[in-house]
Design an enzyme around this catalytic site. Structure first.
Site, PDB file in Angstrom:
ATOM      1  N   ALA A   1      34.960 -77.385  46.452  1.00  9.38           N
ATOM      2  CA  ALA A   1      36.334 -77.685  46.063  1.00  9.38           C
ATOM      3  C   ALA A   1      36.922 -78.561  47.167  1.00  9.38           C
ATOM      4  O   ALA A   1      36.440 -78.552  48.300  1.00  9.38           O
ATOM      5  CB  ALA A   1      37.121 -76.395  45.932  1.00  9.38           C
TER       6      ALA A   1
ATOM      7  N   GLY B   1      32.290 -74.759  45.360  1.00  6.04           N
ATOM      8  CA  GLY B   1      32.539 -75.075  43.946  1.00  6.04           C
ATOM      9  C   GLY B   1      31.391 -75.850  43.309  1.00  6.04           C
ATOM     10  O   GLY B   1      31.206 -75.799  42.090  1.00  6.04           O
TER      11      GLY B   1
HETATM   12  N1  COA Z   1      36.485 -81.268  50.357  1.00  2.90           N
HETATM   13  C1  COA Z   1      37.062 -82.429  50.745  1.00  2.90           C
HETATM   14  N2  COA Z   1      36.393 -83.414  51.357  1.00  2.90           N
HETATM   15  C2  COA Z   1      35.088 -83.234  51.602  1.00  2.90           C
HETATM   16  C3  COA Z   1      34.417 -82.058  51.224  1.00  2.90           C
HETATM   17  C4  COA Z   1      35.175 -81.051  50.568  1.00  2.90           C
HETATM   18  N3  COA Z   1      34.634 -79.906  50.157  1.00  2.90           N
HETATM   19  N4  COA Z   1      33.128 -82.166  51.602  1.00  2.90           N
HETATM   20  C5  COA Z   1      32.983 -83.368  52.182  1.00  2.90           C
HETATM   21  N5  COA Z   1      34.170 -84.017  52.176  1.00  2.90           N
HETATM   22  C6  COA Z   1      34.468 -85.354  52.711  1.00  2.90           C
HETATM   23  C7  COA Z   1      34.547 -85.349  54.223  1.00  2.90           C
HETATM   24  O1  COA Z   1      35.832 -84.928  54.639  1.00  2.90           O
HETATM   25  C8  COA Z   1      34.305 -86.802  54.506  1.00  2.90           C
HETATM   26  O2  COA Z   1      35.469 -87.539  54.223  1.00  2.90           O
HETATM   27  P1  COA Z   1      36.011 -88.654  55.268  1.00  2.90           P
HETATM   28  O3  COA Z   1      34.898 -89.665  55.359  1.00  2.90           O
HETATM   29  O4  COA Z   1      37.252 -89.177  54.616  1.00  2.90           O
HETATM   30  O5  COA Z   1      36.231 -87.932  56.555  1.00  2.90           O
HETATM   31  C9  COA Z   1      33.252 -87.190  53.478  1.00  2.90           C
HETATM   32  O6  COA Z   1      33.387 -86.219  52.430  1.00  2.90           O
HETATM   33  C10 COA Z   1      31.828 -87.148  53.972  1.00  2.90           C
HETATM   34  O7  COA Z   1      31.586 -85.850  54.523  1.00  2.90           O
HETATM   35  P2  COA Z   1      31.115 -85.606  56.042  1.00  2.90           P
HETATM   36  O8  COA Z   1      31.563 -84.231  56.428  1.00  2.90           O
HETATM   37  O9  COA Z   1      31.535 -86.735  56.929  1.00  2.90           O
HETATM   38  O10 COA Z   1      29.518 -85.648  55.849  1.00  2.90           O
HETATM   39  P3  COA Z   1      28.442 -84.916  56.755  1.00  2.90           P
HETATM   40  O11 COA Z   1      27.133 -85.474  56.365  1.00  2.90           O
HETATM   41  O12 COA Z   1      28.826 -84.945  58.186  1.00  2.90           O
HETATM   42  O13 COA Z   1      28.506 -83.366  56.288  1.00  2.90           O
HETATM   43  C11 COA Z   1      28.655 -81.550  54.701  1.00  2.90           C
HETATM   44  C12 COA Z   1      28.181 -82.990  54.969  1.00  2.90           C
HETATM   45  C13 COA Z   1      28.466 -81.245  53.229  1.00  2.90           C
HETATM   46  C14 COA Z   1      27.829 -80.574  55.567  1.00  2.90           C
HETATM   47  C15 COA Z   1      30.164 -81.429  55.096  1.00  2.90           C
HETATM   48  O14 COA Z   1      30.869 -82.476  54.448  1.00  2.90           O
HETATM   49  C16 COA Z   1      30.811 -80.129  54.717  1.00  2.90           C
HETATM   50  O15 COA Z   1      30.578 -79.105  55.348  1.00  2.90           O
HETATM   51  N6  COA Z   1      31.662 -80.131  53.637  1.00  2.90           N
HETATM   52  C17 COA Z   1      32.412 -78.987  53.227  1.00  2.90           C
HETATM   53  C18 COA Z   1      31.547 -78.004  52.495  1.00  2.90           C
HETATM   54  C19 COA Z   1      32.351 -76.777  52.108  1.00  2.90           C
HETATM   55  O16 COA Z   1      32.793 -76.005  52.936  1.00  2.90           O
HETATM   56  N7  COA Z   1      32.546 -76.591  50.789  1.00  2.90           N
HETATM   57  C20 COA Z   1      33.239 -75.462  50.252  1.00  2.90           C
HETATM   58  C21 COA Z   1      34.670 -75.770  50.031  1.00  2.90           C
HETATM   59  S1  COA Z   1      35.532 -74.366  49.382  1.00  2.90           S
END
Ligand code: COA
Length: 261
Positions: A67, A112
């Protein structure tokens, strides 16, 4: 007007392909995306030419990374409950559509994203995929059905390990615990999903609907209630043209031409 910009929807040869299309945010589900998913799932349900749905994520990195955390962070308790209920309703529509759906998990399926995949009937994962429920790391719990569907799919022990650690698992481990049906090389994920969809499309559509109903509804019943429902649906399937065609085709050693009635 928002327009259908976050979800691509195409139908071809009986298959509806739904692509969550926000790759710059790893396809995170914000409100608009959820509304668009709801709309296209409803369209696939209403379209008699669609027999199977494939759900996937745009780009090579993510199926859906959860999400939208930006949106989540400002929720009040009342809004949070409403948010969870409305997301649950979208995923329930997909789960109860009466048509099989296949999640083609092409990368991260977190929070999500995993909940969306679990609302699908079947799950294929690319070898590179990572699956998890990381919500507790944010101080929240899964809200789109994760606590319920994960435990039903893999058992309470494994579900709680995933939910309490928040650590993702890779595709092989997901296969081992029964969270996904198959693991395929990343380049083959859509072809594998389409091939599975095409196999299902050759089967009797009414039988598919009853089978989905029997398993899904049966999971919420006692064994005796479930068996009773199965017998009733089995009886109903005996009243279909598809049943006559399917059994006749077998005897005549030819492929059945099902009409879905
Ligand atoms: N919600 C909003 N934005 C998200 C997102 C989420 N769940 N997951 C990734 N993004 C965004 C990041 O903020 C980033 O945006 P930006 O470039 O504007 O800063 C972009 O997507 C790329 O993600 P990034 O974190 O830079 O990639 P990464 O390779 O370093 O890490 C993940 C990948 C998936 C490990 C990391 O993005 C992450 O932990 N995401 C959240 C996962 C999560 O907790 N989901 C459950 C939500 S309830």
């Amino acid at each position: 007007m928002s327009g259908a910009t976050r979800v691509q929807y195409e139908t071809r040869d009986g298959i509806a392909r739904i692509t969550i299309n926000r790759p710059e945010k790893l396809n995170a589900l914000d409100r608009q995306t959820m509304q668009e998913i709801d709309r296209v799932v409803a369209a696939a349900g209403d379209d008699p030419s669609v027999g199977v749905l494939i759900v996937t994520g745009a780009g090579e990195r993510a199926f859906v990374a959860g999400a939208d955390i930006g949106e989540l962070s400002s929720q009040t308790p009342i809004e949070g409950t409403a948010y969870a209920r409305s997301g649950q309703a979208v995923l329930k529509r997909l789960e109860r559509l009466g048509k099989p759906s296949i999640a083609a998990i092409n990368g991260y399926a977190l929070g999500g994203g995993l909940e969306l995949a679990m609302a699908c009937t079947l799950r294929l994962a690319a070898e590179s995929a990572k699956l998890g429920q990381p919500e507790v790391a944010l101080g929240i719990i899964p809200g789109y059905g994760g606590t319920q569907r994960l435990a039903r799919l893999v058992g309470a022990g494994r579900a709680l390990e995933l939910i309490l650690t928040g650590e993702p698992i890779d595709a092989r481990e997901a296969l081992r615990i029964g969270l996904v049906n198959r693991v395929v090389p990343p380049a083959d994920i859509l072809t594998a999903a389409e091939s599975l969809a095409r196999t299902i499309l050759t089967r009797g559509p009414v039988a598919l609907r009853y089978a989905l109903q029997a398993v899904r509804e049966g999971l919420q019943m006692t064994l005796d209630e479930g068996l009773l429902m199965e017998a009733a649906l089995f009886g109903l399937s005996c009243a279909t043209e598809d049943m006559r065609e399917g059994t006749r085709a077998f005897v005549e050693k030819r492929k059945p031409a099902f009409k879905g009635r």
